[in-house]
Design a protein around this motif. Structure first.
Motif, PDB file in Angstrom:
ATOM      1  N   LEU A  58       0.828  -1.208   0.000  1.00  0.00           N
ATOM      2  CA  LEU A  58       0.000   0.000   0.000  1.00  0.00           C
ATOM      3  C   LEU A  58       0.865   1.261   0.000  1.00  0.00           C
ATOM      4  O   LEU A  58       0.580   2.219  -0.729  1.00  0.00           O
ATOM      5  CB  LEU A  58      -0.924   0.013   1.216  1.00  0.00           C
ATOM      6  N   GLY A  59       1.915   1.266   0.815  1.00  0.00           N
ATOM      7  CA  GLY A  59       2.800   2.432   0.878  1.00  0.00           C
ATOM      8  C   GLY A  59       3.477   2.710  -0.452  1.00  0.00           C
ATOM      9  O   GLY A  59       3.524   3.859  -0.905  1.00  0.00           O
ATOM     10  N   SER A  61       2.422   1.768  -3.393  1.00  0.00           N
ATOM     11  CA  SER A  61       1.378   2.173  -4.343  1.00  0.00           C
ATOM     12  C   SER A  61       0.986   3.628  -4.141  1.00  0.00           C
ATOM     13  O   SER A  61       0.821   4.384  -5.112  1.00  0.00           O
ATOM     14  CB  SER A  61       0.137   1.294  -4.180  1.00  0.00           C
ATOM     15  N   ILE A  62       0.835   4.038  -2.888  1.00  0.00           N
ATOM     16  CA  ILE A  62       0.464   5.427  -2.598  1.00  0.00           C
ATOM     17  C   ILE A  62       1.536   6.386  -3.099  1.00  0.00           C
ATOM     18  O   ILE A  62       1.234   7.378  -3.770  1.00  0.00           O
ATOM     19  CB  ILE A  62       0.217   5.609  -1.085  1.00  0.00           C
ATOM     20  N   LEU A  63       2.794   6.087  -2.787  1.00  0.00           N
ATOM     21  CA  LEU A  63       3.881   6.966  -3.235  1.00  0.00           C
ATOM     22  C   LEU A  63       4.019   6.970  -4.759  1.00  0.00           C
ATOM     23  O   LEU A  63       4.222   8.027  -5.367  1.00  0.00           O
ATOM     24  CB  LEU A  63       5.191   6.545  -2.577  1.00  0.00           C
ATOM     25  N   PHE A  65       1.636   6.356  -6.990  1.00  0.00           N
ATOM     26  CA  PHE A  65       0.493   7.086  -7.544  1.00  0.00           C
ATOM     27  C   PHE A  65       0.693   8.586  -7.391  1.00  0.00           C
ATOM     28  O   PHE A  65       0.417   9.359  -8.316  1.00  0.00           O
ATOM     29  CB  PHE A  65      -0.797   6.644  -6.838  1.00  0.00           C
ATOM     30  N   ALA A  66       1.194   9.007  -6.233  1.00  0.00           N
ATOM     31  CA  ALA A  66       1.427  10.440  -6.008  1.00  0.00           C
ATOM     32  C   ALA A  66       2.489  10.973  -6.957  1.00  0.00           C
ATOM     33  O   ALA A  66       2.343  12.073  -7.503  1.00  0.00           O
ATOM     34  CB  ALA A  66       1.836  10.678  -4.557  1.00  0.00           C
ATOM     35  N   TRP A 161      -2.028  17.369  -1.575  1.00  0.00           N
ATOM     36  CA  TRP A 161      -1.228  16.149  -1.718  1.00  0.00           C
ATOM     37  C   TRP A 161      -0.289  15.902  -0.555  1.00  0.00           C
ATOM     38  O   TRP A 161      -0.218  14.791  -0.027  1.00  0.00           O
ATOM     39  CB  TRP A 161      -0.436  16.188  -3.032  1.00  0.00           C
ATOM     40  N   THR A 164      -1.986  14.898   2.793  1.00  0.00           N
ATOM     41  CA  THR A 164      -2.593  13.576   2.627  1.00  0.00           C
ATOM     42  C   THR A 164      -1.529  12.492   2.654  1.00  0.00           C
ATOM     43  O   THR A 164      -1.695  11.466   3.331  1.00  0.00           O
ATOM     44  CB  THR A 164      -3.388  13.507   1.299  1.00  0.00           C
ATOM     45  N   LEU A 165      -0.430  12.698   1.917  1.00  0.00           N
ATOM     46  CA  LEU A 165       0.650  11.707   1.917  1.00  0.00           C
ATOM     47  C   LEU A 165       1.246  11.522   3.308  1.00  0.00           C
ATOM     48  O   LEU A 165       1.515  10.395   3.732  1.00  0.00           O
ATOM     49  CB  LEU A 165       1.743  12.108   0.928  1.00  0.00           C
ATOM     50  N   GLU A 168      -1.244   9.514   5.401  1.00  0.00           N
ATOM     51  CA  GLU A 168      -1.316   8.118   4.953  1.00  0.00           C
ATOM     52  C   GLU A 168      -0.070   7.338   5.353  1.00  0.00           C
ATOM     53  O   GLU A 168      -0.169   6.194   5.821  1.00  0.00           O
ATOM     54  CB  GLU A 168      -1.513   8.061   3.436  1.00  0.00           C
TER      55      GLU A 168
END
Length: 189
Positions: A58-59, A61-63, A65-66, A161, A164-165, A168
């Motif tokens: 998840l981490g 993927s989040i980074l 995507f950002a 952004w 939120t990052l 998260e």
């Protein structure tokens, strides 16, 4: 190898899909990666390796995507995000899917892996998964019309952004530490 050679004569794209799919299937089968196991193992046997692997996924993927979204914004490339609305149908579907995963003994990935390994009982679970997906897709309009929907929430639109990052990543790191603590507590490590 012969199949790949023959397929490459027909379509490079299909060959690439076959090779990538085979590699992904191999990695998933060898890692035994399954969302149900990631949630079930800490409770049943105290092991949190899959839970922590899922949090790491998840981490990343989040980074990723950002970074892609930021790069698109810097180069003025329009990015269309599919932030879907949520409603009662989402909650009911999630509960039914969760119950199905528990009864089947695995998530969608786990079921497909076990079908590939030759487990006959998982064929029944795969059939149920396919039927449920079709029924859910066909009935979603009726659910939306009956119960309505709430608008989708995209946190970067609300907070930006960077905040939120940060939130998260802090949440994921906290969950990671809790998973490590839980395993040490359960297994006496």
């Amino acid at each position: 190898m012969l199949l790949i050679t023959l397929l490459s004569q027909i379509s490079f794209r299909l060959t690439l899909i076959l090779v990538l799919g085979t590699c992904l299937g191999f990695v998933l089968q060898k890692s035994r990666f399954c969302l149900v196991s990631a949630l079930r193992d800490p409770i049943l046997i105290g092991m949190t390796q899959l839970t922590r692997a899922f949090l790491l996924l998840l981490g990343i993927s989040i980074l990723g995507f950002a970074l892609v979204s930021w790069g698109a914004a810097v180069k003025n490339i329009p990015v269309t995000l599919n932030v879907f609305p949520m409603g009662v149908h989402t909650v009911v579907g999630g509960l039914l899917f969760g119950i199905g995963m528990v009864l089947a003994g695995g998530c969608s990935t786990g079921i497909i892996i076990r079908v590939g390994e030759g487990f006959a009982m998982q064929m029944l679970a795969f059939f149920g998964l396919a039927v449920g997906a079709v029924l859910g897709e066909r009935s979603s309009v009726n659910w939306r019309n009956t119960f309505g929907e709430w608008p989708g929430i995209f946190l970067p639109d609300i907070f930006g952004w960077i905040p939120t990052l940060i939130v998260e990543i802090i949440v994921l790191l906290t969950l990671w530490q809790m998973a490590r603590w839980w395993q040490k507590k359960q297994l006496g490590e």
